[in-house]
Design a protein around this motif. Structure first.
Motif, PDB file in Angstrom:
ATOM      1  N   ALA A 204     -29.120 -23.270 -13.229  1.00 42.11           N
ATOM      2  CA  ALA A 204     -28.644 -24.259 -12.253  1.00 42.11           C
ATOM      3  C   ALA A 204     -27.323 -23.808 -11.639  1.00 42.11           C
ATOM      4  CB  ALA A 204     -28.493 -25.625 -12.916  1.00 42.11           C
ATOM      5  N   TYR A 205     -26.413 -23.324 -12.470  1.00 43.01           N
ATOM      6  CA  TYR A 205     -25.129 -22.841 -11.943  1.00 43.01           C
ATOM      7  C   TYR A 205     -25.335 -21.634 -11.034  1.00 43.01           C
ATOM      8  CZ  TYR A 205     -21.553 -25.692 -14.215  1.00 43.01           C
ATOM      9  OH  TYR A 205     -20.723 -26.709 -14.570  1.00 43.01           O
ATOM     10  N   TRP A 206     -26.216 -20.725 -11.442  1.00 44.16           N
ATOM     11  CA  TRP A 206     -26.458 -19.545 -10.618  1.00 44.16           C
ATOM     12  C   TRP A 206     -27.043 -19.938  -9.258  1.00 44.16           C
ATOM     13  CZ3 TRP A 206     -30.972 -17.279  -8.669  1.00 44.16           C
ATOM     14  CH2 TRP A 206     -30.784 -16.017  -8.087  1.00 44.16           C
ATOM     15  N   LEU A 207     -28.071 -20.782  -9.294  1.00 46.96           N
ATOM     16  CA  LEU A 207     -28.690 -21.217  -8.036  1.00 46.96           C
ATOM     17  C   LEU A 207     -27.704 -22.017  -7.180  1.00 46.96           C
ATOM     18  CD1 LEU A 207     -32.197 -22.317  -9.348  1.00 46.96           C
ATOM     19  CD2 LEU A 207     -31.744 -20.471  -7.709  1.00 46.96           C
ATOM     20  N   GLY A 208     -26.921 -22.869  -7.830  1.00 50.05           N
ATOM     21  CA  GLY A 208     -25.935 -23.660  -7.089  1.00 50.05           C
ATOM     22  C   GLY A 208     -24.889 -22.789  -6.425  1.00 50.05           C
ATOM     23  N   TYR A 209     -24.431 -21.773  -7.127  1.00 47.08           N
ATOM     24  CA  TYR A 209     -23.444 -20.870  -6.540  1.00 47.08           C
ATOM     25  C   TYR A 209     -24.059 -20.045  -5.411  1.00 47.08           C
ATOM     26  CZ  TYR A 209     -19.709 -17.508  -5.988  1.00 47.08           C
ATOM     27  OH  TYR A 209     -18.714 -16.731  -5.460  1.00 47.08           O
ATOM     28  N   GLN A 210     -25.303 -19.609  -5.606  1.00 49.30           N
ATOM     29  CA  GLN A 210     -25.984 -18.863  -4.550  1.00 49.30           C
ATOM     30  C   GLN A 210     -26.170 -19.727  -3.300  1.00 49.30           C
ATOM     31  OE1 GLN A 210     -26.672 -15.529  -4.781  1.00 49.30           O
ATOM     32  NE2 GLN A 210     -25.590 -15.752  -6.710  1.00 49.30           N
ATOM     33  N   GLY A 211     -26.434 -21.020  -3.516  1.00 47.90           N
ATOM     34  CA  GLY A 211     -26.669 -21.930  -2.395  1.00 47.90           C
ATOM     35  C   GLY A 211     -25.410 -22.391  -1.681  1.00 47.90           C
ATOM     36  N   THR A 212     -24.299 -22.518  -2.427  1.00 49.94           N
ATOM     37  CA  THR A 212     -23.067 -23.040  -1.811  1.00 49.94           C
ATOM     38  C   THR A 212     -22.008 -21.976  -1.596  1.00 49.94           C
ATOM     39  OG1 THR A 212     -22.028 -23.559  -3.940  1.00 49.94           O
ATOM     40  CG2 THR A 212     -23.377 -25.282  -2.920  1.00 49.94           C
ATOM     41  N   GLY A 213     -21.982 -20.960  -2.459  1.00 50.68           N
ATOM     42  CA  GLY A 213     -20.936 -19.953  -2.375  1.00 50.68           C
ATOM     43  C   GLY A 213     -19.608 -20.446  -2.935  1.00 50.68           C
ATOM     44  N   ASN A 214     -19.629 -21.606  -3.607  1.00 51.99           N
ATOM     45  CA  ASN A 214     -18.403 -22.194  -4.139  1.00 51.99           C
ATOM     46  C   ASN A 214     -18.682 -22.758  -5.527  1.00 51.99           C
ATOM     47  OD1 ASN A 214     -16.124 -23.726  -4.721  1.00 51.99           O
ATOM     48  ND2 ASN A 214     -15.902 -24.448  -2.608  1.00 51.99           N
ATOM     49  N   ILE A 215     -18.078 -22.160  -6.543  1.00 54.77           N
ATOM     50  CA  ILE A 215     -18.335 -22.589  -7.916  1.00 54.77           C
ATOM     51  C   ILE A 215     -17.795 -23.987  -8.179  1.00 54.77           C
ATOM     52  CG2 ILE A 215     -16.268 -21.601  -8.958  1.00 54.77           C
ATOM     53  CD1 ILE A 215     -19.840 -21.634 -10.438  1.00 54.77           C
ATOM     54  N   TRP A 216     -16.756 -24.390  -7.451  1.00 48.90           N
ATOM     55  CA  TRP A 216     -16.176 -25.713  -7.683  1.00 48.90           C
ATOM     56  C   TRP A 216     -17.121 -26.823  -7.268  1.00 48.90           C
ATOM     57  CZ3 TRP A 216     -12.679 -26.118 -11.107  1.00 48.90           C
ATOM     58  CH2 TRP A 216     -11.833 -25.055 -11.357  1.00 48.90           C
ATOM     59  N   VAL A 217     -17.896 -26.609  -6.238  1.00 52.70           N
ATOM     60  CA  VAL A 217     -18.895 -27.597  -5.826  1.00 52.70           C
ATOM     61  C   VAL A 217     -19.930 -27.766  -6.932  1.00 52.70           C
ATOM     62  CG1 VAL A 217     -20.742 -28.087  -4.160  1.00 52.70           C
ATOM     63  CG2 VAL A 217     -18.561 -27.163  -3.366  1.00 52.70           C
ATOM     64  N   VAL A 218     -20.348 -26.671  -7.500  1.00 54.71           N
ATOM     65  CA  VAL A 218     -21.340 -26.695  -8.582  1.00 54.71           C
ATOM     66  C   VAL A 218     -20.755 -27.376  -9.822  1.00 54.71           C
ATOM     67  CG1 VAL A 218     -22.815 -25.270 -10.051  1.00 54.71           C
ATOM     68  CG2 VAL A 218     -22.382 -24.584  -7.687  1.00 54.71           C
ATOM     69  N   THR A 219     -19.522 -27.065 -10.151  1.00 51.61           N
ATOM     70  CA  THR A 219     -18.869 -27.661 -11.315  1.00 51.61           C
ATOM     71  C   THR A 219     -18.708 -29.162 -11.161  1.00 51.61           C
ATOM     72  OG1 THR A 219     -17.700 -25.594 -11.735  1.00 51.61           O
ATOM     73  CG2 THR A 219     -16.797 -27.576 -12.753  1.00 51.61           C
ATOM     74  N   VAL A 220     -18.276 -29.602  -9.991  1.00 48.54           N
ATOM     75  CA  VAL A 220     -18.109 -31.038  -9.751  1.00 48.54           C
ATOM     76  C   VAL A 220     -19.464 -31.746  -9.798  1.00 48.54           C
ATOM     77  CG1 VAL A 220     -17.433 -32.756  -8.030  1.00 48.54           C
ATOM     78  CG2 VAL A 220     -15.927 -30.838  -8.526  1.00 48.54           C
ATOM     79  N   ALA A 221     -20.498 -31.102  -9.282  1.00 51.97           N
ATOM     80  CA  ALA A 221     -21.841 -31.700  -9.366  1.00 51.97           C
ATOM     81  C   ALA A 221     -22.258 -31.851 -10.823  1.00 51.97           C
ATOM     82  CB  ALA A 221     -22.845 -30.830  -8.613  1.00 51.97           C
ATOM     83  N   SER A 222     -21.987 -30.844 -11.632  1.00 45.25           N
ATOM     84  CA  SER A 222     -22.337 -30.905 -13.050  1.00 45.25           C
ATOM     85  C   SER A 222     -21.556 -32.001 -13.770  1.00 45.25           C
ATOM     86  CB  SER A 222     -22.063 -29.542 -13.703  1.00 45.25           C
ATOM     87  OG  SER A 222     -22.322 -29.601 -15.082  1.00 45.25           O
TER      88      SER A 222
END
Length: 118
Positions: free
Chosen positions: A59-77
């Motif tokens: 999920a983190y890998w796909l989220g980062y690939q989709g957004t290009g921003n790890i903070w967006v993925v972290t906040v979603a999690s």
């Protein structure tokens, strides 16, 4: 188009992984007995948490690939965890949080909102 499908898959895996993680933790916390006498009783929660971990890593890998921003993925999690944890715990144990837990939960939610909004 690729990033939208990555984001949808990321959120799906994240929800699955978070629910499975919470379930495993709560399940293990309620196991009876002594772990050194019957270590196999932890086999189910350990297996589930391994599956959850794989889901969250993907999920983190796909989220980062989709957004290009790890903070967006972290906040979603974190947001999913903040929403799902009370639901799963109540569904499993029918237990409501006490006053201190509600205050802590509220402050955590406020901090998460501040992180996103500011």
């Amino acid at each position: 188009m690729k990033s939208q499908s990555y984001l949808a898959m990321s959120l799906t895996l994240m929800i699955f992984g978070e629910i499975l993680t919470i379930y495993s933790e709560v399940y293990a916390s309620k196991l009876p007995g002594h772990p050194f006498e019957t270590p196999l009783m932890f086999l189910k929660p350990i297996t589930l948490i391994c599956i959850a971990g794989i889901s969250l890593v993907l999920a983190y890998w796909l989220g980062y690939q989709g957004t290009g921003n790890i903070w967006v993925v972290t906040v979603a999690s974190l947001t999913l965890l903040l929403i799902l944890e009370p639901i799963v715990i109540y569904a499993m144990l029918k237990e409501l949080p006490g006053r201190g837990a509600i205050i802590g939960f509220s402050l955590g939610a406020a901090g998460l909102i501040a992180t996103v909004a500011l």
